[in-house]
Design an enzyme around this catalytic site. Structure first.
Site, PDB file in Angstrom:
ATOM      1  N   CYS A  44       2.401  -1.956   3.428  1.00  0.00           N
ATOM      2  CA  CYS A  44       2.861  -3.317   3.102  1.00  0.00           C
ATOM      3  C   CYS A  44       3.560  -3.426   1.754  1.00  0.00           C
ATOM      4  CB  CYS A  44       1.693  -4.293   3.155  1.00  0.00           C
ATOM      5  SG  CYS A  44       0.505  -4.067   1.810  1.00  0.00           S
TER       6      CYS A  44
ATOM      7  N   CYS B 160      -3.148  -5.671   3.599  1.00  0.00           N
ATOM      8  CA  CYS B 160      -2.972  -5.291   5.014  1.00  0.00           C
ATOM      9  C   CYS B 160      -4.176  -4.572   5.610  1.00  0.00           C
ATOM     10  CB  CYS B 160      -1.717  -4.451   5.177  1.00  0.00           C
ATOM     11  SG  CYS B 160      -1.824  -2.814   4.405  1.00  0.00           S
TER      12      CYS B 160
ATOM     13  N   CYS C  35      -5.239   5.255 -10.800  1.00  0.00           N
ATOM     14  CA  CYS C  35      -5.801   4.151 -11.568  1.00  0.00           C
ATOM     15  C   CYS C  35      -5.384   2.858 -10.854  1.00  0.00           C
ATOM     16  CB  CYS C  35      -5.251   4.232 -12.984  1.00  0.00           C
ATOM     17  SG  CYS C  35      -5.951   3.075 -14.127  1.00  0.00           S
TER      18      CYS C  35
ATOM     19  N   CYS D   3       0.944   0.622  -1.572  1.00  0.00           N
ATOM     20  CA  CYS D   3       0.542   0.815  -0.187  1.00  0.00           C
ATOM     21  C   CYS D   3       1.811   1.058   0.628  1.00  0.00           C
ATOM     22  CB  CYS D   3      -0.199  -0.423   0.312  1.00  0.00           C
ATOM     23  SG  CYS D   3      -0.591  -0.368   2.067  1.00  0.00           S
TER      24      CYS D   3
ATOM     25  N   CYS E  89      -6.579  -1.758   1.305  1.00  0.00           N
ATOM     26  CA  CYS E  89      -5.542  -2.618   0.736  1.00  0.00           C
ATOM     27  C   CYS E  89      -5.924  -4.068   1.013  1.00  0.00           C
ATOM     28  CB  CYS E  89      -4.185  -2.296   1.354  1.00  0.00           C
ATOM     29  SG  CYS E  89      -2.856  -3.379   0.775  1.00  0.00           S
TER      30      CYS E  89
END
Length: 131
Positions: free
Chosen positions: A99, A50, A119, A96, A47
């Site tokens: 976060c 984070c 995707c 995510c 990510c």
């Protein structure tokens, strides 16, 4: 898992304007323009907000859609899904779980063993090559 919570100003200071638009405002990058859509290097996709490890390169496949596609996350608990009814469509948004960054969408048209296609916008990811 500890949640990462920041103000909009903190996210804007940390991210590029494009990554902020995608991850914090649920934007989408244009197909075939993202940094990772055709990357074949071995490693881990994290990510961008984070640094949570989300996808491994061995689950990445060429879906022909113009965005990085994966058939499964590293850990289902690190991905959160919600119904997305924007743009006159019904889709499943992927975020995510640490976060709440918008990553992309998941579709039921992927390869075995899961049959899923995550995707994901390149702008929502960073890449850690395997040493």
């Amino acid at each position: 898992m500890d949640k990462v919570i920041k103000t909009e100003a903190e996210w804007q200071a940390q991210l590029s304007p494009e990554a902020f638009y995608v991850t914090r405002q649920k934007g989408t990058e244009r197909a075939f323009t993202g940094q990772y859509w055709n990357t074949t290097q071995v490693g881990t996709y994290r990510c961008v907000c984070c640094d949570t490890a989300l996808f491994r390169s061995d689950t990445k496949f060429d879906a022909g859609c113009g965005w990085p596609s994966y058939f499964e996350p590293i850990d289902n608990d690190l991905i959160r899904e919600e119904q997305d009814t924007s743009h006159g469509m019904i889709r499943t948004e992927v975020m995510c779980a640490v976060c709440d960054a918008h990553l992309g969408h998941v579709f039921p048209d992927g390869p075995p063993p899961t049959g899923l296609r995550y995707c994901i916008n390149s702008l929502s990811l960073s890449f850690e090559p395997e040493a």
